[in-house]
Design a protein around this motif. Structure first.
Motif, mmCIF file in Angstrom:
data_model
loop_
_atom_site.group_PDB
_atom_site.id
_atom_site.type_symbol
_atom_site.label_atom_id
_atom_site.label_comp_id
_atom_site.label_asym_id
_atom_site.label_seq_id
_atom_site.Cartn_x
_atom_site.Cartn_y
_atom_site.Cartn_z
ATOM 1 N N ALA A 77 0.852 -1.155 -0.094
ATOM 2 C CA ALA A 77 -0.087 -0.034 0.140
ATOM 3 C C ALA A 77 0.946 1.366 -0.130
ATOM 4 O O ALA A 77 0.523 2.337 -0.815
ATOM 5 C CB ALA A 77 -0.761 0.038 1.207
ATOM 6 N N LEU A 78 2.115 1.277 0.938
ATOM 7 C CA LEU A 78 2.903 2.260 0.724
ATOM 8 C C LEU A 78 3.455 2.431 -0.365
ATOM 9 O O LEU A 78 3.640 3.723 -1.087
ATOM 10 C CB LEU A 78 3.867 2.127 2.001
ATOM 11 N N MET A 79 4.086 1.640 -0.923
ATOM 12 C CA MET A 79 4.857 1.529 -2.146
ATOM 13 C C MET A 79 3.942 1.953 -3.354
ATOM 14 O O MET A 79 4.329 2.916 -4.166
ATOM 15 C CB MET A 79 5.705 0.355 -2.673
ATOM 16 N N GLU A 153 -9.478 -3.688 13.556
ATOM 17 C CA GLU A 153 -10.587 -2.798 13.849
ATOM 18 C C GLU A 153 -10.408 -1.466 13.277
ATOM 19 O O GLU A 153 -11.313 -0.647 13.538
ATOM 20 C CB GLU A 153 -10.959 -2.783 15.141
ATOM 21 N N VAL A 154 -9.255 -1.091 12.541
ATOM 22 C CA VAL A 154 -9.093 0.133 12.245
ATOM 23 C C VAL A 154 -9.692 0.300 10.722
ATOM 24 O O VAL A 154 -9.591 -0.256 9.968
ATOM 25 C CB VAL A 154 -7.525 0.280 11.973
ATOM 26 N N GLY A 155 -10.367 1.745 10.753
ATOM 27 C CA GLY A 155 -11.076 1.869 9.539
ATOM 28 C C GLY A 155 -10.300 2.432 8.250
ATOM 29 O O GLY A 155 -8.825 2.867 8.589
ATOM 30 N N LEU A 156 -10.543 2.535 7.135
ATOM 31 C CA LEU A 156 -9.839 3.023 6.079
ATOM 32 C C LEU A 156 -9.195 4.228 6.157
ATOM 33 O O LEU A 156 -8.027 4.709 5.727
ATOM 34 C CB LEU A 156 -10.693 2.941 4.745
ATOM 35 N N LEU A 157 -10.070 5.275 6.749
ATOM 36 C CA LEU A 157 -9.407 6.710 6.745
ATOM 37 C C LEU A 157 -8.405 6.769 7.697
ATOM 38 O O LEU A 157 -7.413 7.438 7.394
ATOM 39 C CB LEU A 157 -10.697 7.571 7.036
ATOM 40 N N ASP A 158 -8.371 5.879 8.848
ATOM 41 C CA ASP A 158 -7.211 5.998 9.846
ATOM 42 C C ASP A 158 -6.057 5.388 9.200
ATOM 43 O O ASP A 158 -5.089 5.935 9.353
ATOM 44 C CB ASP A 158 -7.642 5.105 11.128
ATOM 45 N N ARG A 159 -6.289 4.576 8.484
ATOM 46 C CA ARG A 159 -5.004 3.946 7.819
ATOM 47 C C ARG A 159 -4.597 4.702 6.851
ATOM 48 O O ARG A 159 -3.200 4.923 6.699
ATOM 49 C CB ARG A 159 -5.399 2.505 6.687
ATOM 50 N N LEU A 160 -5.157 5.551 5.979
ATOM 51 C CA LEU A 160 -4.730 6.453 5.065
ATOM 52 C C LEU A 160 -4.316 7.442 5.718
ATOM 53 O O LEU A 160 -3.151 7.999 5.424
ATOM 54 C CB LEU A 160 -5.946 6.946 4.073
ATOM 55 N N HIS A 161 -4.640 7.716 6.958
ATOM 56 C CA HIS A 161 -4.009 8.950 7.517
ATOM 57 C C HIS A 161 -2.637 8.607 7.952
ATOM 58 O O HIS A 161 -1.745 9.357 8.104
ATOM 59 C CB HIS A 161 -4.927 9.314 8.576
ATOM 60 N N HIS A 162 -2.652 7.605 8.694
ATOM 61 C CA HIS A 162 -0.876 6.928 8.820
ATOM 62 C C HIS A 162 -0.207 6.783 7.452
ATOM 63 O O HIS A 162 0.906 6.607 7.571
ATOM 64 C CB HIS A 162 -1.221 5.744 9.821
ATOM 65 N N LEU A 163 -0.869 6.338 6.535
ATOM 66 C CA LEU A 163 -0.199 6.129 5.351
ATOM 67 C C LEU A 163 0.355 7.335 4.537
ATOM 68 O O LEU A 163 1.478 7.400 3.792
ATOM 69 C CB LEU A 163 -0.986 5.181 4.317
ATOM 70 N N LEU A 164 -0.284 8.548 4.773
ATOM 71 C CA LEU A 164 -0.163 9.701 3.921
ATOM 72 C C LEU A 164 1.502 10.103 4.077
ATOM 73 O O LEU A 164 1.941 10.577 2.917
ATOM 74 C CB LEU A 164 -1.090 10.846 4.398
ATOM 75 N N LEU A 165 2.106 10.477 5.330
ATOM 76 C CA LEU A 165 3.397 10.952 5.318
ATOM 77 C C LEU A 165 4.522 10.063 4.999
ATOM 78 O O LEU A 165 5.306 10.620 4.184
ATOM 79 C CB LEU A 165 3.444 11.627 7.006
ATOM 80 N N PRO A 166 4.657 8.814 5.219
ATOM 81 C CA PRO A 166 5.665 8.062 4.430
ATOM 82 C C PRO A 166 5.413 7.881 2.975
ATOM 83 O O PRO A 166 6.444 7.904 2.560
ATOM 84 C CB PRO A 166 5.309 6.645 5.159
ATOM 85 N N ALA A 167 4.039 7.860 2.707
ATOM 86 C CA ALA A 167 3.991 7.626 0.969
ATOM 87 C C ALA A 167 4.317 9.239 0.619
ATOM 88 O O ALA A 167 5.105 9.070 -0.820
ATOM 89 C CB ALA A 167 2.550 7.577 0.649
#
Length: 300
Positions: A77-79, A153-167
């Motif tokens: 997902a990150l890459m 139990e983590v939603g998609l928006l939370d995952r995208l929020h954590h993914l944003l800066l590394p990506a």
């Protein structure tokens, strides 16, 4: 790895190394085959690979295949996000710089690309982390999910929020070569005879770019984008360390620091196949977009 001063047993046991005796250390070393010569251990690993067995990870205490499968899904997902961002943004900025070659837009974009290409991934990550996570507090500081939360139990928006800066870190570093190569391809196309002939017929710049330049520039950009998968994976190793992102890059670092030879060898093998596949896809797409490459190969 066998020449490293790190003791695999001490790295595996950690802080409790003083609580185990010589007999237990010897049992662990015998179970992992550490008493065998390096060439014999490598031959054993190859024989297991031939049977489809990647071995057991010492650091994660799981089959290596399971570790790679779980960690790669997180890194994928990150890459993937970083790869798409760097390709789209880099290609767009490269077209603008090539069309406006020598003007202020070209100078700004080129300076920015050269600066990013000279910046280490971990430095860009630390800078973004300080600005957006520490100072502005817009993004999380670490991890792929909120700290203390169950991943399922983590939603998609939370995952995208954590993914944003590394990506964003990976994409910024990957934008630079795409910008520079696309700029050169566009500049060559804009200086060609067929573009000069189209200008003489009254065709405007936007039409020239869309109908006569875009396809010529897309081939090299796509080829570079697919062949950069190796750099993308290498950058993810550093980015995941900066942001404590639990992907395959972090697993690579853990395996190297913990002398987890089976996992590190399997990751190296997996990365080789991953990069080779990207190179082949880039060649196929380049030849499909630019038929001249097929004619050149046929002439050889």
């Amino acid at each position: 790895m066998t020449a490293s001063p790190v003791d695999p047993v001490s790295a595996y046991v950690g802080a409790d190394i003083a609580s185990i005796g010589p007999e237990q250390r010897a049992q662990i070393a015998e179970r992992w085959g550490l008493d065998d010569p390096p060439l014999q251990r490598f031959g054993t690993w190859l024989s297991h690979i031939a049977r489809g067995d990647l071995g057991q990870s010492h650091a994660f205490n799981q089959p290596v295949a399971d570790v790679i499968a779980n960690k790669f899904l997180t890194s994928l997902a990150l890459m993937a996000v970083a790869w798409c961002f760097s390709g789209i943004i880099g290609f767009t900025l490269g077209i603008v710089a090539g069309v406006r070659r020598g003007r202020w837009a070209d100078r700004i974009i080129t300076w920015w690309a050269y600066t990013l290409s000279s910046a280490p991934t971990f430095w860009v990550g630390l800078l973004l982390l300080y600005v957006f996570s520490v100072s502005l507090q817009w993004t999380p500081i670490c991890c792929a999910v909120p700290v203390g939360a169950v991943a399922g139990e983590v939603g998609l928006l939370d995952r995208l929020h954590h993914l944003l800066l590394p990506a964003l870190t990976l994409s910024l570093v990957g934008i630079a070569p795409v910008v520079l190569h696309t700029r050169q391809a566009v500049a060559v196309a804009m200086a060609s005879d067929y573009v000069a002939f189209a200008r003489a017929q009254g065709e405007r710049t936007f039409g020239l770019v869309v109908h006569r330049v875009l396809r010529n520039a897309a081939g090299p950009a796509l080829l570079l984008q697919f062949t950069s998968l190796g750099e993308l994976f290498g950058g993810s190793v550093l980015a995941e360390q900066v942001f404590s992102y639990p992907g395959l890059g972090a697993a690579t670092t853990t395996a190297a620091l913990g002398q987890d030879v089976p996992l590190l060898l399997a990751i190296a093998l997996f990365t080789t196949v991953f990069v080779y596949t990207g190179n082949q896809l880039g060649d196929l797409l380049h030849s499909w977009i630019d038929p001249r490459t097929r004619r050149l190969e046929a002439a050889r």
